[in-house]
Write an enzyme that holds these catalytic residues in place. Structure first.
Site, mmCIF file in Angstrom:
data_model
loop_
_atom_site.group_PDB
_atom_site.id
_atom_site.type_symbol
_atom_site.label_atom_id
_atom_site.label_comp_id
_atom_site.label_asym_id
_atom_site.label_seq_id
_atom_site.Cartn_x
_atom_site.Cartn_y
_atom_site.Cartn_z
ATOM 1 N N HIS A 168 79.277 30.665 17.011
ATOM 2 C CA HIS A 168 78.208 31.219 16.584
ATOM 3 C C HIS A 168 78.043 32.390 17.338
ATOM 4 O O HIS A 168 77.334 33.487 17.665
ATOM 5 C CB HIS A 168 76.747 30.093 16.945
ATOM 6 C CG HIS A 168 77.336 29.238 15.712
ATOM 7 N ND1 HIS A 168 77.804 27.670 15.912
ATOM 8 C CD2 HIS A 168 76.462 29.210 14.833
ATOM 9 C CE1 HIS A 168 77.497 27.450 15.050
ATOM 10 N NE2 HIS A 168 77.380 27.489 14.099
ATOM 11 N N HIS A 231 67.347 30.531 15.591
ATOM 12 C CA HIS A 231 68.822 31.474 17.283
ATOM 13 C C HIS A 231 69.487 30.503 17.455
ATOM 14 O O HIS A 231 68.944 29.942 18.609
ATOM 15 C CB HIS A 231 67.804 32.725 17.735
ATOM 16 C CG HIS A 231 66.982 33.372 16.609
ATOM 17 N ND1 HIS A 231 66.103 34.156 17.154
ATOM 18 C CD2 HIS A 231 66.935 34.264 15.675
ATOM 19 C CE1 HIS A 231 65.589 35.575 16.465
ATOM 20 N NE2 HIS A 231 65.854 35.182 15.533
ATOM 21 N N CYS A 324 84.897 6.193 37.623
ATOM 22 C CA CYS A 324 83.399 4.437 37.873
ATOM 23 C C CYS A 324 84.040 3.690 37.126
ATOM 24 O O CYS A 324 83.814 3.014 36.751
ATOM 25 C CB CYS A 324 82.772 4.982 38.912
ATOM 26 S SG CYS A 324 81.625 5.950 37.309
ATOM 27 N N HIS A 767 77.029 6.844 37.565
ATOM 28 C CA HIS A 767 77.638 6.474 38.289
ATOM 29 C C HIS A 767 77.252 4.959 37.242
ATOM 30 O O HIS A 767 76.237 4.445 37.217
ATOM 31 C CB HIS A 767 77.105 6.426 39.768
ATOM 32 C CG HIS A 767 78.232 5.362 40.329
ATOM 33 N ND1 HIS A 767 79.575 6.342 39.979
ATOM 34 C CD2 HIS A 767 78.602 4.891 41.208
ATOM 35 C CE1 HIS A 767 79.952 5.191 41.095
ATOM 36 N NE2 HIS A 767 79.360 4.230 41.839
#
Length: 811
Positions: A168, A231, A324, A767
């Protein structure tokens, strides 16, 4: 006295660029170059080993490999420069790229190196004082010290995403409507926002983006413009640089992309990139800032700092950068007795001491078994669980107002190995904890099959259970049963808004976990191409447990599509009293019953696929998804709801077989379609016979990955006698699979022992932490990367409601 073997050392070659040099720590434990004895690096293969009398990994490597020369490395911190000296230093170079900057190692430390010969002393190695005077040996030592260490090699993938063009951006057509207003004057076409503006590169429309972390406002008018106009490509104003850099987003791909001709495209709207200055944070910068700032509170409801804890089973894992998700899963699984016994048990046939001697992999860093023992030893031994920065034991007896946490061990080698070859887990990007948990289980099982490990030695079997799906045609009343094995109970968490808080954040009604599980086990009506009626009918599908596991892992699916973006919703989930789940006979399937007639097999491949919902297919294909992906999504979500199918698509975009042709499904009790010839050929290329490959694929419903596992589990099966099963009388009950893993005894009671929580708006940021119940008193401990503290009771109550993964143990 000079070593008589010095000429042999001089013939050794420095490490090549492609070789890993394990100089920072032992590859089989977390003893490192900062320990009193340092690390011994093999000068032949560059393995790192410790000199501990208990573990003796360096000497074990010497004995096993026959490599007799090592370089001992000890690291010492340099003295801190005086303030005057700091003032005299030159200012740092201007940052041209966002990075997490740390001081260089050579600025902070000095290294002491000693070349050793293990021929002269086979117990600890003998120092060769005059080795550095030999130019070839000096070159070898310099090569080891100057090479990129194994830890650094695994971190070479930066925080920034690898962004590439798409079709695109490469085929962008423009309909120029004139120049846009200058910076500071421009605002969203639909509101008054002047920041977080996205310019449509097709027509020049300005629309605000979505709300971002850090107080960046947005009402999503850029997205609304795409939905109205089609668009596809927009650029974020304020992120454009004179070099042509900019945040560019493709709504069809739903991802950040690159536009090689961005300068040319911007010039169509009167924008000269050479005159622009970057004024806003890019999406990458916002994501990094978000990941760095998200944290779970380390204070209790009374405002006091939570108490750090140290000792066996209380070692933290240092964050390696977006790691984490891995740390929370490892802390949880290694709190379970099966993993502790398997990888850290002193009387176990697979214990670490025995494996380090018998391991057949040349480098421990390449052995999953070795690395699991290493992590288990690091987390459970307690040797590395002590206050950081040289704090004395007095900190444990008299905690200061500012808690002293531990440094934690760095699972760099484990992360590198466990993610090797995986498109996502090999990167430094944030990942989903549930996906990593299932990936870890898969890797461990493959490794166990390599060693032909007995099933009762496999610690992952405690998670395995089976579900029973019953499908009944409402026209002919015939039935089909299918049994699937899995490891995680994934339950949808329904969202019901109840208002907004003072900050404008959406609040949701509480839901009960037991009700979510009941909904998963409920029945639903769906369109079905009945092979008996030979037409499209309505069928009723009902799911029950065929068996239950020892450890029940519940995945609370709170990530849902909001404005086409996978977003986490903070829906509170209430657990039953005492955090216990009870399953009864009503929730356990019993297989085909007397008097039920089984549906015939779907022999033609074409008839095995249902008539796809035309409206849903049109909607999904209109969004740009390939047909096969749309079909798979509808098959997985009931063939009716395009929104549910779209959620499934976004969650499975990275599946390696997402674009593979759909295989005809087979039930557990009957025969099935002939295996795909390409899959048979792929397994044959691995050394199996065609007969073995075909039987394995038939036994696993055409799943190539499970077929490989089946072949490893049935090495004696030649596949030659794999004749179709004899037909079963239509009124006889189905016998089901030969073996269903798990336990069928009910009532079954489960108690919560750990949960993993996520804080942040999406799976790609935020987290993860783990809460684990420890000790006889059931004290909850919070594992927040390297920070390990006693959890506050009230905080645990709240966080349990917002958890992402729950771990229940059968009691």
């Amino acid at each position: 006295m000079s070593c008589p073997h010095i000429d042999q050392i001089a013939r050794l070659q420095p490490p090549r660029l492609s070789q890993s040099v394990h100089r920072e720590e032992c590859t089989q434990c977390f003893d490192n170059q900062d320990s009193p004895d340092g690390t011994d690096v093999c000068l032949s293969c560059f393995n790192g080993g410790c000199l501990s009398e208990e573990r003796h990994h360096a000497s074990t490597h010497v004995l096993k490999s026959g490599h007799r020369f090592t370089l001992n490395i000890k690291r010492k911190a340099k003295a801190t420069p005086s303030p005057q000296r700091v003032e005299d230093e030159e200012p740092p170079a201007k940052m041209t790229k966002l990075a997490i900057v740390e001081e260089r190692e050579e600025d902070k430390y000095e290294h002491v190196t000693v070349v050793k010969c293990w021929i002269c002393d086979s117990q600890q190695g003998t120092e060769i004082p005059d080795a550095p005077s030999n130019p070839k040996i000096k070159s070898l030592v310099d090569g080891v010290m100057q090479s990129m260490s194994s830890a650094r090699q695994s971190e070479v993938k930066a925080w920034e995403e690898e962004i590439s063009p798409c079709e695109h951006t490469l085929t962008l057509e423009q309909f120029v409507s004139g120049a846009i207003p200058a910076s500071g004057l421009a605002h969203c076409n639909a509101c008054d926002l002047k920041e977080n503006l996205w310019l449509c590169l097709t027509c020049g429309s300005l629309g605000c983006g979505r709300q971002q972390f850090g107080g960046v406002g947005g009402n999503g008018h850029g997205l609304a413009h795409y939905e109205a106009s089609g668009h596809t490509v927009s650029v974020k104003l304020g992120t454009i640089t004179p070099e042509g850099g900019a945040d560019i987003y493709c709504y069809v791909c739903n991802d950040a992309k690159e536009d090689p001709d961005v300068a040319k495209h911007l010039s169509s709207f009167g924008i000269n990139v050479q005159t622009l200055t970057k004024t806003e944070k890019s999406m990458t910068e916002l994501q990094i800032e978000q990941n760095l700032k998200y944290d779970f509170s380390l204070t209790g409801d009374d405002g006091k700092a939570l108490e750090p804890v140290f000792g066996a089973g209380l070692t933290g894992l240092a964050n390696l950068g977006n790691s984490c998700y891995m740390a929370s899963v490892l802390q949880t699984v290694f709190s379970l007795p099966t993993f502790q016994t398997r990888y850290n048990g002193s009387n176990h046939s697979y214990n670490g001491a025995n494996h380090s001697v018998t391991c057949t992999v040349s480098l421990p860093a390449d052995c999953v078994e070795c690395q699991m023992h290493k992590v288990a030893d690091g987390l459970l031994s307690g040797r590395y669980s002590h206050p950081a920065h040289g704090s004395t034991g007095d900190a444990l007896q008299h905690p200061s107002p500012t808690p002293v946490f531990q440094a934690g061990v760095k699972p760099t080698g484990f992360k590198s190995l466990i993610g090797k070859g995986h498109e996502e887990f090999a990167t430094m990007r944030q990942q989903d904890a549930e996906e990593f948990f299932t990936h870890l289980i898969t890797v461990l099982r493959r490794d166990g099959q390599k060693y032909k490990e007995p099933s009762d030695e496999d610690p992952t079997t405690v998670f395995t259970y089976a579900t029973e799906q019953r499908l009944q045609c409402t026209s002919c009343s015939k039935v089909r049963y299918r049994t699937d094995t899995t490891d995680v109970v994934s339950v949808a968490i329904p969202a019901s808004e109840k208002g907004k808080d003072a900050d404008g954040k959406t609040l949701y009604e509480d839901v009960k976990l037991t009700e979510c599980i009941d909904n998963m086990l409920g029945s639903e009506a769906l369109e079905y191409a009945c092979p008996s009626c030979a037409m499209n009918v309505r069928a009723i599908k009902q799911t029950k447990f065929a068996s239950l596991p020892e450890v029940l892992v519940v995945h609370a699916k709170k990530f849902q599509l909001v404005n086409w973006v996978p977003t986490k919703l903070d829906i509170p989930v209430n657990l039953p009293e005492e955090d216990e789940l009870v399953f009864t006979e009503a929730q356990i399937g019993k297989g085909q019953q007397q008097g039920e007639t089984e549906l015939p097999n779907d022999t033609p491949a074409a008839s095995a696929l249902p008539q796809f919902n035309e409206a849903a297919m049109a909607q999904l294909e209109g969004m740009g998804f390939p047909t096969v992906r749309c079909q798979k999504a509808l098959l997985a979500t009931g063939n009716s709801d395009p929104e549910a199918a779209m959620e499934w698509l976004f969650a499975h975009m990275e599946d390696p077989d997402i674009d593979a042709p759909i295989q005809a499904a087979t039930s557990t009790g009957g025969g099935g379609a002939e295996p795909d010839p390409d899959q048979v050929a792929a397994l044959a290329d691995m050394g199996f016979t065609s007969a073995q490959a075909r039987k394995a694929l038939r036994e696993t419903a055409g799943n190539a990955e499970r077929a490989v596992e089946w072949l490893f589990n049935h090495p004696e099966d030649t596949g030659e006698a794999a004749a179709p099963a004899a037909s079963v009388p239509s009124d006889a009950p189905s016998t089901g699979p030969a073996h269903v893993p798990g336990i069928k005894d009910v009532p079954a009671r489960y108690r919560l022992v750990a949960f993993i929580s996520h804080k942040g708006p999406s799976v790609h940021s935020g987290h993860y932490v783990a809460h684990v119940k420890k000790g006889a008193d059931g004290q909850w401990v919070l594992f927040n990367d390297e920070k390990v503290v006693k959890a506050d009771a009230e905080s645990v109550k709240d966080l349990k409601k917002l958890a992402y993964l729950y771990f229940f143990v059968r009691v």
